[in-house]
Scaffold this active site. Structure first.
Site, PDB file in Angstrom:
ATOM      1  N   LYS A  93      35.517  25.676 -25.785  1.00  0.00           N
ATOM      2  CA  LYS A  93      34.747  26.772 -25.200  1.00  0.00           C
ATOM      3  C   LYS A  93      34.245  27.684 -26.319  1.00  0.00           C
ATOM      4  O   LYS A  93      35.037  28.185 -27.128  1.00  0.00           O
ATOM      5  CB  LYS A  93      35.661  27.556 -24.255  1.00  0.00           C
ATOM      6  CG  LYS A  93      34.985  27.987 -22.976  1.00  0.00           C
ATOM      7  CD  LYS A  93      36.025  28.519 -22.011  1.00  0.00           C
ATOM      8  CE  LYS A  93      35.370  29.245 -20.872  1.00  0.00           C
ATOM      9  NZ  LYS A  93      36.369  29.920 -20.037  1.00  0.00           N
TER      10      LYS A  93
HETATM   11  O1  G3P Z   1      35.956  31.896 -16.248  1.00  0.00           O
HETATM   12  C1  G3P Z   1      35.654  33.235 -16.527  1.00  0.00           C
HETATM   13  C2  G3P Z   1      36.549  34.119 -15.795  1.00  0.00           C
HETATM   14  O2  G3P Z   1      37.896  33.889 -16.114  1.00  0.00           O
HETATM   15  C3  G3P Z   1      36.217  35.561 -15.859  1.00  0.00           C
HETATM   16  O3  G3P Z   1      36.547  36.057 -14.630  1.00  0.00           O
HETATM   17  O4  G3P Z   1      36.989  37.714 -12.896  1.00  0.00           O
HETATM   18  O5  G3P Z   1      37.616  38.186 -15.295  1.00  0.00           O
HETATM   19  O6  G3P Z   1      35.246  38.163 -14.591  1.00  0.00           O
HETATM   20  P1  G3P Z   1      36.607  37.618 -14.343  1.00  0.00           P
END
Ligand code: G3P
Length: 267
Positions: A93
């Site tokens: 990634k």
């Molecule tokens: O895959 C990306 C994710 O983990 C981010 O999620 O909810 O922290 O924006 P969030």
């Protein structure tokens, strides 16, 4: 649409694979920290090996922590060499742009890293995508996946417009209006709109659109409807996907009506 689990928690990952609903795993530094903080005296190498074995046959994204092109390429190659032999399913990634601010000189370091790793036959999941044009350049550099962050765009639009919200609140894919204007971030009216524009723009590319930062089940449905190839979901969202009060009520009613002789047939 494929469903990945967005987690570095081995218990959650195992459960999702046992249910037979996971097509891959995505991790990031914050998810890794959460999983490591929850466990005492973890042997991280062994722990990651277990994740890779659990997900055998499906992609697992491991994120770099370096921020220079050279650093990300070297670290990406090392991560791949260290972990891909376990189950042959590692994706590296890479942030689309590792700069911290406009005046930084590292804007194209992510693109350079994607190009170099792809050339070395290492598949890349390009992360932190907030515009379709970032997705386009990542795809041109060879990324196998591009990950638009839907929920965080919704957060950004609401914060910029002083709208109060909770992280898991539904934000309409067609956006929200204020006065007669649809609120937007440079023409993107919602996280799902970002996903939809990435899907449209990348038609004809081999790159798959991986909708990330999804916080509720309706967003998952909409990501599928706009043609995302993959959605990566927190375990909590996966669990919410089966819930409906009419399903519970239907179960209660059917259970009340059970004919005893019918059950006896299978005893
Ligand atoms: O895959 C990306 C994710 O983990 C981010 O999620 O909810 O922290 O924006 P969030």
């Amino acid at each position: 649409m494929k469903v990945f689990i967005d987690s570095a928690d081995l218990d959650e990952i195992k459960q999702a694979y046992e249910w037979g609903i996971a097509d891959g795993v995505t991790t990031n530094p914050s998810l890794m920290k959460k999983a490591v903080d929850k466990r005492k005296n973890i042997n991280l190498k062994q722990y990651l090996n277990q994740i890779l074995e659990t997900a055998k046959g499906t992609p697992v994204s491991l994120e770099v922590t370096e921020t220079s092109a050279k650093g990300m390429i070297t670290q990406g190659k090392k991560l791949y060499k260290l972990f891909n032999p376990i189950a042959n399913n590692v994706y590296i990634k890479i942030p689309v742009n590792p700069a911290f601010k406009d005046s930084d000189k590292t804007h194209f370091a992510g693109i350079e890293a994607i190009k170099a790793l792809t050339k070395a036959n290492i598949p890349v999941n390009c992360t932190l995508i907030f515009t379709p044009e970032q997705a386009l350049l990542a795809a041109k550099a060879g990324a196998a996946f591009v990950s638009p962050f839907a929920g965080r765009i919704d957060d950004f639009i609401q914060t910029n417009n002083k709208i109060k919200f909770n992280k898991t609140d539904y934000f309409p894919m067609e956006g929200k209006e204020k006065g007669k204007v649809t609120l937007n971030d440079n023409g993107i009216v919602s996280g799902i709109d970002l996903v939809a524009q990435c899907v449209e723009i990348l038609e004809g590319y081999k790159t798959e659109v991986l909708a990330a930062s999804l916080r509720n089940t309706r967003q998952v449905r909409e990501a599928a409807l706009v043609g995302a190839d993959i959605s990566t979901l927190p375990f909590s969202v996966i669990k919410d996907m089966l819930k409906h009060s009419k399903t519970y009520q239907g179960m209660k009613n059917f259970t009340k009506d059970i004919v005893t002789d019918y059950v006896k047939l299978t005893k």
